[in-house]
Design an enzyme around this catalytic site. Structure first.
Site, PDB file in Angstrom:
ATOM      1  N   ILE A  13       2.101 -15.181   6.485  1.00 12.91           N
ATOM      2  CA  ILE A  13       2.859 -15.496   7.697  1.00 12.91           C
ATOM      3  C   ILE A  13       2.150 -14.991   8.940  1.00 12.91           C
ATOM      4  O   ILE A  13       2.119 -15.665   9.967  1.00 12.91           O
ATOM      5  CB  ILE A  13       4.280 -14.909   7.600  1.00 12.91           C
ATOM      6  CG1 ILE A  13       5.052 -15.564   6.443  1.00 12.91           C
ATOM      7  CG2 ILE A  13       5.038 -15.111   8.905  1.00 12.91           C
ATOM      8  CD1 ILE A  13       6.405 -14.922   6.156  1.00 12.91           C
ATOM      9  N   SER A  32      -5.936  -6.305  10.855  1.00 17.63           N
ATOM     10  CA  SER A  32      -6.093  -6.272   9.403  1.00 17.63           C
ATOM     11  C   SER A  32      -6.494  -4.877   8.968  1.00 17.63           C
ATOM     12  O   SER A  32      -7.351  -4.246   9.595  1.00 17.63           O
ATOM     13  CB  SER A  32      -7.158  -7.286   8.956  1.00 17.63           C
ATOM     14  OG  SER A  32      -7.386  -7.212   7.569  1.00 17.63           O
ATOM     15  N   ASP A  59      -4.874   0.084  10.212  1.00 16.98           N
ATOM     16  CA  ASP A  59      -4.013   0.472   9.104  1.00 16.98           C
ATOM     17  C   ASP A  59      -2.807   1.150   9.735  1.00 16.98           C
ATOM     18  O   ASP A  59      -2.921   2.256  10.279  1.00 16.98           O
ATOM     19  CB  ASP A  59      -4.756   1.434   8.177  1.00 16.98           C
ATOM     20  CG  ASP A  59      -3.900   1.906   7.002  1.00 16.98           C
ATOM     21  OD1 ASP A  59      -2.674   1.699   7.027  1.00 16.98           O
ATOM     22  OD2 ASP A  59      -4.469   2.501   6.062  1.00 16.98           O
ATOM     23  N   SER A 140      13.814  -8.552   7.826  1.00 14.89           N
ATOM     24  CA  SER A 140      14.271  -9.377   6.710  1.00 14.89           C
ATOM     25  C   SER A 140      15.763  -9.562   6.825  1.00 14.89           C
ATOM     26  O   SER A 140      16.472  -8.669   7.326  1.00 14.89           O
ATOM     27  CB  SER A 140      13.937  -8.698   5.380  1.00 14.89           C
ATOM     28  OG  SER A 140      14.614  -9.329   4.297  1.00 14.89           O
ATOM     29  N   LYS A 167      14.117  -2.020   6.262  1.00 12.02           N
ATOM     30  CA  LYS A 167      14.322  -3.082   7.255  1.00 12.02           C
ATOM     31  C   LYS A 167      15.567  -2.816   8.097  1.00 12.02           C
ATOM     32  O   LYS A 167      15.604  -3.157   9.289  1.00 12.02           O
ATOM     33  CB  LYS A 167      14.407  -4.447   6.556  1.00 12.02           C
ATOM     34  CG  LYS A 167      13.094  -4.908   5.950  1.00 12.02           C
ATOM     35  CD  LYS A 167      11.978  -4.993   6.981  1.00 12.02           C
ATOM     36  CE  LYS A 167      10.703  -5.576   6.406  1.00 12.02           C
ATOM     37  NZ  LYS A 167       9.605  -5.675   7.409  1.00 12.02           N
ATOM     38  N   THR A 198       5.395 -16.658  -0.443  1.00  9.76           N
ATOM     39  CA  THR A 198       4.166 -15.919  -0.118  1.00  9.76           C
ATOM     40  C   THR A 198       3.797 -14.999  -1.286  1.00  9.76           C
ATOM     41  O   THR A 198       4.559 -14.829  -2.238  1.00  9.76           O
ATOM     42  CB  THR A 198       4.358 -15.038   1.136  1.00  9.76           C
ATOM     43  OG1 THR A 198       5.319 -14.010   0.839  1.00  9.76           O
ATOM     44  CG2 THR A 198       4.841 -15.864   2.324  1.00  9.76           C
TER      45      THR A 198
END
Length: 245
Positions: A13, A32, A59, A140, A167, A198
């Site tokens: 995503i 990343s 990170d 979420s 979440k 995913t």
């Protein structure tokens, strides 16, 4: 040209959100944890004709990595218009409230909550330089406390002591952050991308990555009259798009 930083953007995503923001004319910093994978993702987008993309190693569970990413980005731009806190983990399942090791819960919180706090605090100075800064915290639908206490909810039985609570905590932080920035041009929102196919869920979700990313991009590109301090979830609330907390 507007700029955006997306964490965890080398695949899935986050990667698709990068593509869609590039289509909107943004310069995208593709965050990343593994720089090589970030470079591969950026190269893929460049091969599709998108020149305004470059990888940033970050990170979110490592304060030194966050600080290094902030320094690196500061050498490239003085303004950040969009921050999408997308990096997240689910943790191993099952996650019983009484049976899950505290260390496992802490590990999920390190990425899903403390990582978001650390990244947001590190980059907020660049966001303040934007005339219309946007922060999108990827949450979420399982983070809704209201729905988790409703036996009629379709996901009522999907209880996870580490992931769901992380979440819910992220949603709470989003509210606190939005309140603190309420008298500024910031728009700060939590966005549920939906149950999407995913690697995160072994491709069990029915939703598409493109649709999920579009939800993030919609919040990232809100106009000046757009809402702040909202929990957007087309899955939880298909009629209004606003989920109960």
């Amino acid at each position: 040209m507007k700029t955006a930083l997306i964490t965890g953007a080398n695949k899935s995503i986050g990667f698709e959100a990068a593509r869609q923001l590039l289509q909107h004319g943004y310069h995208v910093y593709l965050g990343s944890r593994d720089l090589a994978k970030g470079q591969q993702a950026a190269d893929q987008l460049k091969s599709e004709g998108f020149a305004e993309v470059e990888p940033i190693q970050i990170d979110v569970t490592d304060g030194a990595s966050i600080a290094a990413a902030r320094q690196a980005l500061g050498q490239k731009t003085t303004v950040l218009d969009v921050l999408i806190n997308n990096a997240g983990i689910s943790g191993a399942f099952p996650q019983e409230a009484l049976g899950t090791d505290v260390r496992a819960i802490k590990e999920v919180f390190e990425t899903n909550v403390f990582g978001v706090v650390g990244v947001t605090q590190a980059f907020v100075d660049l966001l303040r330089q934007s005339p219309a800064p946007r922060i999108v915290n990827v949450t979420s639908g399982l983070g809704s406390l209201t729905l988790h206490n409703d036996p009629s909810w379709k996901y009522y039985a999907v209880k996870a002591a580490a992931y769901n609570t992380s979440k819910a905590a992220l949603n709470a932080y989003t509210i606190m952050l939005a309140y603190e920035l309420r008298d500024t041009p910031f728009k700060v929102n939590a966005v549920d991308p939906g149950y999407t196919a995913t690697d995160f869920n072994h491709h069990s979700g029915p939703g598409s990555v493109a649709d999920a990313a579009a939800r993030l991009v919609r919040a990232a590109t809100l106009g000046p009259d757009g809402p702040t301090s909202q929990f957007f979830s087309d899955d939880n609330a298909p009629e209004t798009g606003i989920s109960p907390w």
